[in-house]
Design a protein around this motif. Sequence first.
Motif, PDB file in Angstrom:
ATOM      1  N   ALA A 101       0.865  -1.811  -0.092  1.00  0.00           N
ATOM      2  CA  ALA A 101       0.139  -0.428   0.134  1.00  0.00           C
ATOM      3  C   ALA A 101       0.641   1.359  -0.239  1.00  0.00           C
ATOM      4  N   MET A 102       1.896   1.217   0.330  1.00  0.00           N
ATOM      5  CA  MET A 102       3.083   2.311   0.740  1.00  0.00           C
ATOM      6  C   MET A 102       3.839   2.845  -0.826  1.00  0.00           C
ATOM      7  N   PHE A 103       2.916   1.782  -2.030  1.00  0.00           N
ATOM      8  CA  PHE A 103       3.782   1.716  -3.392  1.00  0.00           C
ATOM      9  C   PHE A 103       2.180   2.524  -4.047  1.00  0.00           C
ATOM     10  N   ASP A 104       2.047   3.661  -4.866  1.00  0.00           N
ATOM     11  CA  ASP A 104       1.064   4.504  -5.520  1.00  0.00           C
ATOM     12  C   ASP A 104       1.053   3.697  -6.793  1.00  0.00           C
ATOM     13  N   PRO A 113       2.749   4.931 -12.381  1.00  0.00           N
ATOM     14  CA  PRO A 113       3.594   4.238 -11.988  1.00  0.00           C
ATOM     15  C   PRO A 113       4.414   5.590 -13.186  1.00  0.00           C
ATOM     16  N   ILE A 114       5.925   6.175 -12.488  1.00  0.00           N
ATOM     17  CA  ILE A 114       6.796   7.014 -12.839  1.00  0.00           C
ATOM     18  C   ILE A 114       7.725   5.838 -13.896  1.00  0.00           C
ATOM     19  N   MET A 162      13.827   2.671 -16.248  1.00  0.00           N
ATOM     20  CA  MET A 162      11.988   1.470 -15.253  1.00  0.00           C
ATOM     21  C   MET A 162      11.203   2.213 -14.889  1.00  0.00           C
ATOM     22  N   LYS A 163      10.249   1.804 -15.200  1.00  0.00           N
ATOM     23  CA  LYS A 163       8.275   2.532 -14.988  1.00  0.00           C
ATOM     24  C   LYS A 163       8.787   1.339 -13.573  1.00  0.00           C
ATOM     25  N   LEU A 195       6.789   5.325  -3.913  1.00  0.00           N
ATOM     26  CA  LEU A 195       6.863   5.618  -2.943  1.00  0.00           C
ATOM     27  C   LEU A 195       5.125   6.955  -2.317  1.00  0.00           C
ATOM     28  N   ARG A 196       4.290   6.504  -1.482  1.00  0.00           N
ATOM     29  CA  ARG A 196       2.797   7.332  -2.078  1.00  0.00           C
ATOM     30  C   ARG A 196       3.580   8.891  -1.036  1.00  0.00           C
TER      31      ARG A 196
END
Length: 113
Positions: free
Chosen positions: A15-18, A22-23, A83-84, A88-89
């Motif tokens: 959940a800490m990752f959005d 993606p970027i 990388m895609k 982190l949120r």
Amino acid sequence: MLALLLAGLLHHSFAMFDQENPIELAGTVQEFKFTSPHTFILLQVKGKDGATTVWNLEGASPSALVRDGMSSKSLKPGDELVMKIDPLRSGAPGGAWGVAKTKFKDGKAISGH
């Protein structure tokens, strides 16, 4: 990515990752940590101002990467990657990476497949 998600669900929440936003990052490998329970890439990324920021990128387990054709020697300091990632949120320089969304700068896949 599915292996990464499954590993994350079994180990801890991602959940800490959005995952919705993606970027793309381009940078140079500072270190590849082929460690349990998760692997990490420390990626040096140059900003528009020329300053370098080290991004701490969490990946799947070593056993999952081996199934994807990777080893502890697949990435070495100085390798240039595109990388895609799922950032982190919190906005801190970090995120989650996956084999399928990571390539060398020249476009070659990082895995042995």
